[in-house]
Enzyme design. Structure first.
Site: not given
Ligand SMILES: [Mg+2]
Length: 311
Positions: A30, A32
């Site tokens: 991922d 963010d």
């Protein structure tokens, strides 16, 4: 997969640390809350990815954020000292194009999404409509005039839309009444962490309203959707999903996604989930195999294993 309580990667025994590092070839990470949060970079994050890369791990960034374009994300990762190629980045708009092509979809799409998301679809040749962007007078006549139209919409798509309104959801509800109208969800995040202790209502909450109102099964393009997992595995020739490590900061998106796809999962506490929230989690599908304070813990992990190798 049977699940024990997750273990901190730096609290594993030396032998377990070595075995953990040997246990995966691919990293799906991922962005963010893992590499950066808004404008703040996770300290030493880039060194951790470089260490993983030097150890031969293939890294792909898998984000639920389609608001930033792929090139914009490459640039932002560059500001975090990470040189990444565009093909290493995946977001729900790309998955959606892949999915629509795979089912040979041909028809009009109603979208509730950002301009960037819509551009990806338009560039792939799809025809979109959106709106209404009209302020409704307080009468049912005016409301119906703007939510009830006869366009032959064959798919409703919902992702993060900064201009989400009740009238858009009502219009979508009308389209979804047609039995052959597909219901496609991009990002599922119910809350979007944008800073310490600040979470905004995310697209997942708006999508839930439509799921309930329409009674329709939606197909999820972002994490934790299976379509995304299948696509990534095909693209990277992954035959053994257990040799993929999914790294993320959200239990319901990243960890759940990893579990659904049979990946190993690592939660980092640098984003939207605290240690207390991890300890309080009871849903087995949301429990990661491992956790770390941040991806930077990989630097120490590699150092530990290297030191051990000298003896
Ligand atoms: Mg995240």
């Amino acid at each position: 997969m049977a699940h024990n309580r997750p273990q901190h990667i730096l609290e594993l025994s030396s032998e377990q640390q070595r075995r953990f590092l040997d246990s995966f070839d691919h990293v799906y990470s991922d962005i963010d809350g893992v590499v950066y949060s808004m404008e703040t970079n996770v300290p030493n994050g880039s060194q951790a990815y470089k260490a993983l890369e030097s150890a031969g791990k293939q890294i792909t960034f898998v984000t639920n954020n389609s608001v930033r374009t792929v090139n914009g994300t490459v640039k932002r990762l560059g500001q975090a000292n990470l040189q990444v190629q565009p093909h290493q980045i995946w977001h729900p708009a790309q998955t959606l194009v892949y999915y629509l092509q795979s089912i040979k979809f041909d028809g009009l799409i109603y979208t509730m999404a950002s301009p960037q998301f819509k551009t990806v679809l338009r560039n792939a040749g799809y025809q979109l409509i959106d709106g209404p962007n009209h302020f409704i007078e307080d009468t049912y006549e005016d409301l119906l005039l703007h939510i009830f139209d006869k366009q032959p919409v064959k798919a409703v798509v919902i992702d993060l839309d900064f201009n989400m309104t009740a009238t858009k959801l009502l219009r979508a509800q009308f389209y979804l009444r047609q039995p052959d109208c597909l219901f496609l969800i991009g990002a599922t995040d119910r809350l979007l962490p944008i800073g310490k202790g600040i979470k905004l209502i995310g697209p997942g909450n708006f999508a839930s309203i439509l799921v309930e109102a329409s009674g329709k099964e939606a197909t999820v393009m972002g994490k934790p959707g299976r379509v995304l997992g299948d696509m990534l595995n095909r693209k990277h020739n992954v035959s053994d999903p257990s040799r993929v490590l999914m790294i993320g900061d959200m239990l319901a998106q990243d960890v759940h996604f990893g579990q659904l796809c049979g990946f190993q999962t690592l939660l980092v506490l640098s984003g939207g989930c605290t240690l207390d929230q991890l300890h309080a989690e009871t849903c087995p599908q949301h429990l990661p195999n491992y956790y770390a304070d941040s991806v930077a813990d990989f630097i120490q992990l590699f150092a530990n294993v290297a030191t051990k190798a000298h003896f």
